[in-house]
Design a protein around this motif. Structure first.
Motif, PDB file in Angstrom:
ATOM      1  N   ASP A 280      -0.574   4.936  -6.721  1.00 56.93           N
ATOM      2  CA  ASP A 280       0.664   4.360  -5.457  1.00 56.93           C
ATOM      3  C   ASP A 280       0.376   2.892  -4.694  1.00 56.93           C
ATOM      4  O   ASP A 280       1.671   3.217  -3.981  1.00 56.93           O
ATOM      5  CB  ASP A 280       0.052   5.603  -4.047  1.00 56.93           C
ATOM      6  CG  ASP A 280      -0.383   7.015  -4.606  1.00 56.93           C
ATOM      7  OD1 ASP A 280       0.027   7.479  -5.627  1.00 56.93           O
ATOM      8  OD2 ASP A 280      -1.130   7.430  -3.877  1.00 56.93           O
ATOM      9  N   TYR A 281       0.364   2.650  -4.837  1.00 61.26           N
ATOM     10  CA  TYR A 281       0.358   1.083  -4.874  1.00 61.26           C
ATOM     11  C   TYR A 281       1.443   0.808  -6.110  1.00 61.26           C
ATOM     12  O   TYR A 281       1.826   0.219  -6.994  1.00 61.26           O
ATOM     13  CB  TYR A 281      -1.121  -0.150  -4.671  1.00 61.26           C
ATOM     14  CG  TYR A 281      -1.771  -0.540  -4.029  1.00 61.26           C
ATOM     15  CD1 TYR A 281      -2.217  -0.857  -3.227  1.00 61.26           C
ATOM     16  CD2 TYR A 281      -2.483   1.746  -3.565  1.00 61.26           C
ATOM     17  CE1 TYR A 281      -3.164  -0.112  -1.871  1.00 61.26           C
ATOM     18  CE2 TYR A 281      -3.507   2.075  -3.521  1.00 61.26           C
ATOM     19  CZ  TYR A 281      -3.288   0.821  -1.947  1.00 61.26           C
ATOM     20  OH  TYR A 281      -4.791   0.818  -1.093  1.00 61.26           O
TER      21      TYR A 281
ATOM     22  N   TYR B 178      -5.898   7.329   0.300  1.00 63.88           N
ATOM     23  CA  TYR B 178      -5.446   6.088  -0.581  1.00 63.88           C
ATOM     24  C   TYR B 178      -5.959   6.598  -2.303  1.00 63.88           C
ATOM     25  O   TYR B 178      -6.933   6.647  -2.575  1.00 63.88           O
ATOM     26  CB  TYR B 178      -5.906   4.839  -0.127  1.00 63.88           C
ATOM     27  CG  TYR B 178      -4.724   4.020   1.120  1.00 63.88           C
ATOM     28  CD1 TYR B 178      -4.284   5.141   2.171  1.00 63.88           C
ATOM     29  CD2 TYR B 178      -4.640   2.597   1.355  1.00 63.88           C
ATOM     30  CE1 TYR B 178      -3.648   5.040   2.650  1.00 63.88           C
ATOM     31  CE2 TYR B 178      -3.958   2.316   2.346  1.00 63.88           C
ATOM     32  CZ  TYR B 178      -3.891   3.927   3.241  1.00 63.88           C
ATOM     33  OH  TYR B 178      -2.766   3.738   4.088  1.00 63.88           O
TER      34      TYR B 178
ATOM     35  N   ALA C 228      -8.350   8.186   3.826  1.00 59.63           N
ATOM     36  CA  ALA C 228      -6.978   8.471   4.276  1.00 59.63           C
ATOM     37  C   ALA C 228      -6.497   8.856   2.854  1.00 59.63           C
ATOM     38  O   ALA C 228      -5.028   8.917   3.242  1.00 59.63           O
ATOM     39  CB  ALA C 228      -6.444   7.264   4.876  1.00 59.63           C
TER      40      ALA C 228
ATOM     41  N   HIS D  46     -10.004   2.803   1.750  1.00 59.49           N
ATOM     42  CA  HIS D  46      -9.360   3.438   2.473  1.00 59.49           C
ATOM     43  C   HIS D  46      -9.245   5.174   1.491  1.00 59.49           C
ATOM     44  O   HIS D  46      -8.341   5.861   2.600  1.00 59.49           O
ATOM     45  CB  HIS D  46      -8.016   2.804   2.689  1.00 59.49           C
ATOM     46  CG  HIS D  46      -7.794   1.761   3.121  1.00 59.49           C
ATOM     47  ND1 HIS D  46      -8.149   0.498   3.007  1.00 59.49           N
ATOM     48  CD2 HIS D  46      -7.705   1.473   4.784  1.00 59.49           C
ATOM     49  CE1 HIS D  46      -8.098  -0.487   3.942  1.00 59.49           C
ATOM     50  NE2 HIS D  46      -8.416   0.267   5.042  1.00 59.49           N
TER      51      HIS D  46
ATOM     52  N   ASP E 210       1.117  -1.170  -0.120  1.00 58.66           N
ATOM     53  CA  ASP E 210      -0.246  -0.307   0.038  1.00 58.66           C
ATOM     54  C   ASP E 210       0.999   1.568  -0.240  1.00 58.66           C
ATOM     55  O   ASP E 210       1.971   1.459  -0.101  1.00 58.66           O
ATOM     56  CB  ASP E 210      -1.123   0.126   1.029  1.00 58.66           C
ATOM     57  CG  ASP E 210      -0.620   0.114   2.387  1.00 58.66           C
ATOM     58  OD1 ASP E 210       0.929   0.572   2.773  1.00 58.66           O
ATOM     59  OD2 ASP E 210      -1.436  -0.207   3.622  1.00 58.66           O
ATOM     60  N   PRO E 211       0.503   2.980  -0.631  1.00 60.30           N
ATOM     61  CA  PRO E 211       0.978   3.683  -0.137  1.00 60.30           C
ATOM     62  C   PRO E 211       1.852   3.940   0.925  1.00 60.30           C
ATOM     63  O   PRO E 211       3.215   4.766   0.938  1.00 60.30           O
ATOM     64  CB  PRO E 211      -0.017   5.137  -0.302  1.00 60.30           C
ATOM     65  CG  PRO E 211      -1.217   4.181  -0.917  1.00 60.30           C
ATOM     66  CD  PRO E 211      -1.441   2.235  -0.065  1.00 60.30           C
ATOM     67  N   ASN E 212       1.802   3.558   2.408  1.00 58.87           N
ATOM     68  CA  ASN E 212       2.775   3.147   3.398  1.00 58.87           C
ATOM     69  C   ASN E 212       3.134   2.389   3.322  1.00 58.87           C
ATOM     70  O   ASN E 212       4.419   2.444   4.401  1.00 58.87           O
ATOM     71  CB  ASN E 212       1.786   3.646   4.356  1.00 58.87           C
ATOM     72  CG  ASN E 212       0.622   5.165   4.409  1.00 58.87           C
ATOM     73  OD1 ASN E 212       1.270   6.213   4.286  1.00 58.87           O
ATOM     74  ND2 ASN E 212      -0.894   4.937   4.938  1.00 58.87           N
ATOM     75  N   GLY E 213       3.937   1.199   2.442  1.00 61.14           N
ATOM     76  CA  GLY E 213       4.552   0.914   2.519  1.00 61.14           C
ATOM     77  C   GLY E 213       3.797  -1.097   3.384  1.00 61.14           C
ATOM     78  O   GLY E 213       5.245  -1.624   3.048  1.00 61.14           O
ATOM     79  N   TYR E 214       2.911  -1.122   3.173  1.00 69.46           N
ATOM     80  CA  TYR E 214       2.383  -2.118   4.070  1.00 69.46           C
ATOM     81  C   TYR E 214       2.066  -3.050   3.156  1.00 69.46           C
ATOM     82  O   TYR E 214       1.669  -2.743   2.294  1.00 69.46           O
ATOM     83  CB  TYR E 214       1.682  -1.986   5.007  1.00 69.46           C
ATOM     84  CG  TYR E 214       1.769  -1.247   6.526  1.00 69.46           C
ATOM     85  CD1 TYR E 214       2.560  -1.862   6.913  1.00 69.46           C
ATOM     86  CD2 TYR E 214       1.769   0.134   6.409  1.00 69.46           C
ATOM     87  CE1 TYR E 214       3.108  -0.649   8.064  1.00 69.46           C
ATOM     88  CE2 TYR E 214       2.504   0.711   7.549  1.00 69.46           C
ATOM     89  CZ  TYR E 214       3.055   0.472   8.605  1.00 69.46           C
ATOM     90  OH  TYR E 214       3.965   0.862   9.714  1.00 69.46           O
TER      91      TYR E 214
END
Length: 61
Positions: free
Chosen positions: A55-56, A51, A49, A46, A8-12
């Motif tokens: 960005d994935y 998303y 937030a 999401h 995901d965009p946050n690196g998870y």
């Protein structure tokens, strides 16, 4: 054989998206599925937030 996962965009790692032992012949198909089917659905869940499916990324290991 490769392991592919959607990030995901946050690196998870997006839950349920780890694909183990993907043959080289199927790698492009799995990548396309993760980016065109799974990423938009996860981003929609999401959206609050910020998303965006663009960005994935798919990570290979």
């Amino acid at each position: 054989m490769t392991t592919l996962r959607l990030i995901d965009p946050n690196g998870y790692t997006v839950p349920g998206t780890v694909n183990s032992r993907v043959p080289a012949a199927n790698e492009a198909k799995v990548r396309a599925h993760l980016l065109t089917d799974v990423a938009p659905a996860h981003a929609a869940e999401h959206a609050y937030a910020g998303y965006d499916p663009r960005d994935y990324r798919v990570q290979a290991a």
